[in-house]
Scaffold this motif. Structure first.
Motif, PDB file in Angstrom:
ATOM      1  N   ASN A  99       0.776  -1.223   0.000  1.00 61.65           N
ATOM      2  CA  ASN A  99       0.000   0.000   0.000  1.00 61.65           C
ATOM      3  C   ASN A  99       0.802   1.263   0.000  1.00 61.65           C
ATOM      4  O   ASN A  99       0.310   2.325   0.328  1.00 61.65           O
ATOM      5  CB  ASN A  99      -0.992  -0.037   1.144  1.00 61.65           C
ATOM      6  N   PHE A 138      -8.480   0.373  -6.751  1.00 59.76           N
ATOM      7  CA  PHE A 138      -8.304  -0.728  -5.804  1.00 59.76           C
ATOM      8  C   PHE A 138      -8.371  -2.070  -6.524  1.00 59.76           C
ATOM      9  O   PHE A 138      -7.791  -3.050  -6.075  1.00 59.76           O
ATOM     10  CB  PHE A 138      -9.384  -0.673  -4.705  1.00 59.76           C
ATOM     11  N   TYR A 139      -9.070  -2.092  -7.629  1.00 61.33           N
ATOM     12  CA  TYR A 139      -9.151  -3.324  -8.419  1.00 61.33           C
ATOM     13  C   TYR A 139      -7.995  -3.366  -9.428  1.00 61.33           C
ATOM     14  O   TYR A 139      -7.187  -4.275  -9.398  1.00 61.33           O
ATOM     15  CB  TYR A 139     -10.527  -3.410  -9.110  1.00 61.33           C
ATOM     16  N   GLY A 167      -4.851  -3.341  -7.559  1.00 57.02           N
ATOM     17  CA  GLY A 167      -4.822  -4.286  -6.435  1.00 57.02           C
ATOM     18  C   GLY A 167      -4.315  -3.672  -5.142  1.00 57.02           C
ATOM     19  O   GLY A 167      -3.490  -4.252  -4.443  1.00 57.02           O
ATOM     20  N   LEU A 189      -3.893  -5.722  -1.968  1.00 57.75           N
ATOM     21  CA  LEU A 189      -3.199  -7.013  -2.043  1.00 57.75           C
ATOM     22  C   LEU A 189      -1.732  -6.843  -1.667  1.00 57.75           C
ATOM     23  O   LEU A 189      -1.047  -5.981  -2.217  1.00 57.75           O
ATOM     24  CB  LEU A 189      -3.285  -7.570  -3.467  1.00 57.75           C
ATOM     25  N   TYR A 193      -0.277  -9.495  -5.167  1.00 57.46           N
ATOM     26  CA  TYR A 193       0.214  -8.511  -6.127  1.00 57.46           C
ATOM     27  C   TYR A 193       1.617  -8.895  -6.594  1.00 57.46           C
ATOM     28  O   TYR A 193       2.485  -9.208  -5.772  1.00 57.46           O
ATOM     29  CB  TYR A 193       0.237  -7.151  -5.431  1.00 57.46           C
ATOM     30  N   ASN A 206      -5.220  -8.462 -10.880  1.00 56.52           N
ATOM     31  CA  ASN A 206      -5.515  -7.694  -9.672  1.00 56.52           C
ATOM     32  C   ASN A 206      -7.021  -7.545  -9.453  1.00 56.52           C
ATOM     33  O   ASN A 206      -7.497  -7.576  -8.317  1.00 56.52           O
ATOM     34  CB  ASN A 206      -4.880  -6.302  -9.747  1.00 56.52           C
ATOM     35  N   SER A 207      -7.770  -7.351 -10.520  1.00 58.16           N
ATOM     36  CA  SER A 207      -9.217  -7.148 -10.374  1.00 58.16           C
ATOM     37  C   SER A 207      -9.892  -8.395  -9.812  1.00 58.16           C
ATOM     38  O   SER A 207     -10.727  -8.303  -8.905  1.00 58.16           O
ATOM     39  CB  SER A 207      -9.843  -6.759 -11.719  1.00 58.16           C
ATOM     40  N   ALA A 263      -8.623  -8.772  -6.196  1.00 62.32           N
ATOM     41  CA  ALA A 263      -9.179  -7.724  -5.326  1.00 62.32           C
ATOM     42  C   ALA A 263     -10.628  -8.049  -4.970  1.00 62.32           C
ATOM     43  O   ALA A 263     -11.054  -7.891  -3.823  1.00 62.32           O
ATOM     44  CB  ALA A 263      -9.097  -6.366  -6.014  1.00 62.32           C
ATOM     45  N   TYR A 316     -10.623 -10.780  -2.492  1.00 59.49           N
ATOM     46  CA  TYR A 316     -10.237 -10.234  -1.185  1.00 59.49           C
ATOM     47  C   TYR A 316     -11.430  -9.571  -0.492  1.00 59.49           C
ATOM     48  O   TYR A 316     -11.717  -9.815   0.675  1.00 59.49           O
ATOM     49  CB  TYR A 316      -9.099  -9.219  -1.377  1.00 59.49           C
ATOM     50  N   GLU A 317     -12.140  -8.725  -1.223  1.00 60.40           N
ATOM     51  CA  GLU A 317     -13.259  -7.997  -0.601  1.00 60.40           C
ATOM     52  C   GLU A 317     -14.427  -8.927  -0.288  1.00 60.40           C
ATOM     53  O   GLU A 317     -15.137  -8.730   0.708  1.00 60.40           O
ATOM     54  CB  GLU A 317     -13.686  -6.823  -1.489  1.00 60.40           C
TER      55      GLU A 317
END
Ligand SMILES: [Zn+2]
Length: 707
Positions: free
Chosen positions: A4, A252-253, A256, A259, A266, A539-540, A543, A546-547
């Motif tokens: 991040n 965020f998607y 990522g 992640l 990632y 990543n999408s 992500a 993850y959510e």
């Protein structure tokens, strides 16, 4: 979770808070009340995965990646030779600290990529690109031209001028630029100063770190010219204002952002390893390149600028240095297929136009150039190689435009084209045409979107029900959730992930609190993520998984729009954005007319509220305004930044008002704060919301997206 540092949103503290959490799943989150329902034999969680619900790649995924290893042109190793050629000094410090105290850039977290030949959860082509992007240090392009690579998403370049160094594209934030300059000076800079700056285009990874290397006073005094393509300032922020909050969320998607860097998370962004998290800034250019071809002597170096509007960015330019036979190709040509449609959301780019400007660069400069360097990735040496890359990239974008429209003219729709369109084999076998930013899948849909729009012309999709409204009927007709879960599990177990996602998505839409459904859909997304060559697609999927498993983290949201970016925003853009921030439902019945005058820059606006709609028009004034507001643009900026309210400006006489001043409070009361954590996948939103209230006239748009 070191990932991040990729603070590409304006909500720096929000993400920064997440970064402090250490690992992805340690983020404190509030989950929805959930009820587990029957689920048959879920795959076991994988030890060592960053998420407690994370799964190993299935045998279908492993086989697919194995297959890719045997069919891709791995025998062509020229990228690796070019990537390491000219290394003068590696960067020894793996972390670059931000002035604010956190880590602005961290290459440590990508070292795992080089420790193994292969990973069963990373597409071999993406892994190859991420290994290439692990270059981290100072490189000679040719004597007199140098690059620092791997300090950010983009590269910074230095060209020797008569009196100093001409800097091209100073990264995303100031701290990595400062570190790059230090490394450069230690080895080749000879203590000479910066003599000019060139911004190749409007995206934030090509100018945001300028304050790390240049003092604004030196630019204002004319000592250091800053050169950019025409309409640069308009486009630096315009692309990201109107739908800025949605774009920030979508990052965020695509990027990522939640992640961690890990084999199951990632693994880089294709263009570079990530986006630095230091301090962004902007110094306005002092010299714009206005003509199609313009020759300028920059610190004694003859440079030929080629304007390439509406290509990779709305405003962009290539530069040829004939004395060095060096072609700077900006971001028009990189070691990847670029985005025609970008997943964070943006107007679709013009692939045919892009191809034509590459063709022009080829025929104007590329037939004699001996080195070609760019704002991402690594240079190409030798005229044959340069021509190979330019010709391949020219055809890549033209083919995509032409063949997609060819299919569209035969009835293939936006909902089918990604399953129909393929690049010709010759281009598929060129590494620099593979999709590490754009992909043939999402770009082909983008081409149709550009020419025909969203509708496939089937009336059933013309005004469809919202997913949450149609899904319950599907679930009912399919026999309820346990049947769908059983079939979904079966499809998952058979590796039929696209079919599984069809029915499980319906169930999750119908039953957002169904944890078993969300977990199974997450498992399906995870396998699809592992299978992707394209990092944005990977990543999408990851992500969303993850959510679905964790919910949307509830960090504090805090404002952090760079003051430089706010200053760069025109008053018209600001007023247009107020019209978007306004919740029209709160303005029902309001009617007023305001004359806005900003004497210091000589601008006037007529602002009208009517029909629950806020409009403005520049250069006009009403004869009978309800209110006249006179304030210098520089003072208005204080309000736009949230430093001083309009109320306070009026109170101390900085702003002058004539007429009904209560209008300003009324208008402010219609303004809404956008939450950067809005829900994308059903049942992932926490119950509480803590969006801080901001002043009605403050702008919160965030830094422009890098790309
Ligand atoms: Zn870029």
């Amino acid at each position: 979770m070191k990932k991040n540092q990729s603070t590409v949103t304006s909500r720096r503290n929000f993400i920064g808070g997440l970064a402090a959490a250490g690992t992805a799943f340690a983020i404190p989150v509030r989950m929805l009340a959930e009820e587990a329902s029957g689920r048959s034999q879920p795959a076991a969680p994988l030890k060592g995965h960053f998420h407690p619900k994370g799964k190993a790649p299935s045998k279908f995924t492993v086989d697919l990646l194995k297959q890719a290893r045997t069919t891709l042109p791995f025998a062509d190793k020229r990228d690796f030779e070019e990537q390491k050629k000219g290394l003068i000094a590696p960067m020894t410090e793996m972390k670059i600290m931000a002035d604010a105290g956190h880590v602005a850039w961290d290459m440590e977290r990508f070292q795992f990529l080089d420790k193994q030949e292969d990973f069963d959860s990373i597409h071999p082509s993406l892994l190859r690109q991420s290994k290439l992007n692990n270059n981290y240090g100072l490189y000679e392009v040719i004597p007199g031209i140098y690059q620092v690579r791997g300090f950010d998403l983009s590269d910074i370049s230095f060209v020797r001028g008569k009196t100093g160094w001409i800097v091209i594209d100073p990264l995303v934030t100031a701290e990595p630029v400062r570190a790059a300059w230090k490394l450069f000076q230690k080895h080749v800079g000879q203590g000479l100063p910066v003599s000019a700056v060139i911004y190749s285009h409007s995206h934030g990874d090509h100018w945001g770190g300028v304050r790390g290397i240049v003092n604004e006073a030196d630019v204002r005094s004319g000592k250091i010219p800053v050169i950019a393509p025409r309409n640069f300032m308009e486009h630096t922020i315009a692309e990201n204002v109107y739908a800025g909050n949605a774009m920030n969320r979508r990052l965020f998607y695509q990027y990522g952002l939640l992640l961690p860097a890990a084999p199951h998370g990632y693994v880089g962004q294709g263009l570079g390893q990530g986006v630095s998290a230091g301090a962004p800034g902007l110094i306005a250019p002092t010299r714009l390149v206005e003509k199609e071809i313009e020759e300028i002597e920059v610190d004694g170096v003859k440079m030929i600028f080629q304007d390439t509007p509406n290509t990779e960015a709305p405003t962009e330019m290539n530069t040829y240095i004939p004395g060095m036979k060096a072609l700077w190709i900006a971001e028009n040509v990189i070691a990847s297929l670029h985005n025609i449609y970008t997943l964070r959301g943006a107007p679709v780019r013009n692939a045919l136009n892009w191809s034509k400007y590459i063709a022009q660069a080829l025929h104007r400069f590329g037939l004699e150039a001996e080195v070609m360097f760019a704002s991402h990735h690594w240079p190409r040496w030798g005229n044959a190689r340069i021509q190979e890359v330019l010709r391949g990239q020219r055809d890549l974008y033209a083919h995509m435009n032409n063949q997609v429209l060819h299919y569209a003219n035969q009835g293939v729709t936006i909902n089918e084209i990604h399953n129909v369109y393929e690049l010709p084999q010759g281009l598929q076998n060129k590494w620099f045409c593979r999709g590490y930013h754009g992909s043939a899948k999402h770009n082909s849909r983008g081409v149709i979107q550009r020419f025909l729009g969203f509708w496939d012309c089937n009336p059933a999709t013309l005004v469809p029900l919202s997913p949450a409204d149609s899904a319950p009927l599907y679930v009912e007709m399919m026999g309820g959730s346990s049947k769908i879960l059983a079939r979904g599990q079966q499809l998952h177990n058979e590796g039929k992930y696209l079919l599984a996602q069809e029915i499980l998505n319906k169930l999750v839409q119908a039953e957002p609190a169904n944890t078993a459904a969300k977990d199974l859909l997450a498992d399906v997304f995870e396998q699809l993520g592992y299978q992707q060559e394209n990092p944005g697609l990977r990543n999408s999927y990851l992500a969303a998984a993850y959510e679905l498993r964790t919910g949307i983290p509830q960090g504090e949201t805090a404002s952090s729009s760079s003051p430089d970016v706010i200053r760069a925003m025109s008053t018209e853009l600001f007023l247009n954005f107020l019209g978007i921030r306004m919740d029209s439902r709160k303005a029902e019945g309001m009617r007023f007319t305001v004359n806005l005058i900003t004497p210091d820059n000589g601008e006037k606006f007529l602002i009208e509220m009517e029909n629950a709609t806020l409009t403005n028009i520049q250069g006009f004034q009403s004869d009978k305004p309800d209110l006249t507001l006179t304030i210098n643009r520089t003072d208005l900026e204080q309000t736009m930044m949230g430093a001083k309210t309009l109320e306070a400006q009026i109170k101390d006489g900085t702003a002058k008002v004539k007429g009904d001043v209560s209008i300003l409070a009324k208008l402010a009361s219609t303004m809404v704060e956008f939450d950067p954590r809005f829900q994308i996948m059903p049942g992932t939103k926490a119950l509480t919301s803590n969006v801080p209230k901001i002043d009605g006239y403050k702008v919160e748009v965030g830094a422009p997206s890098p790309e």
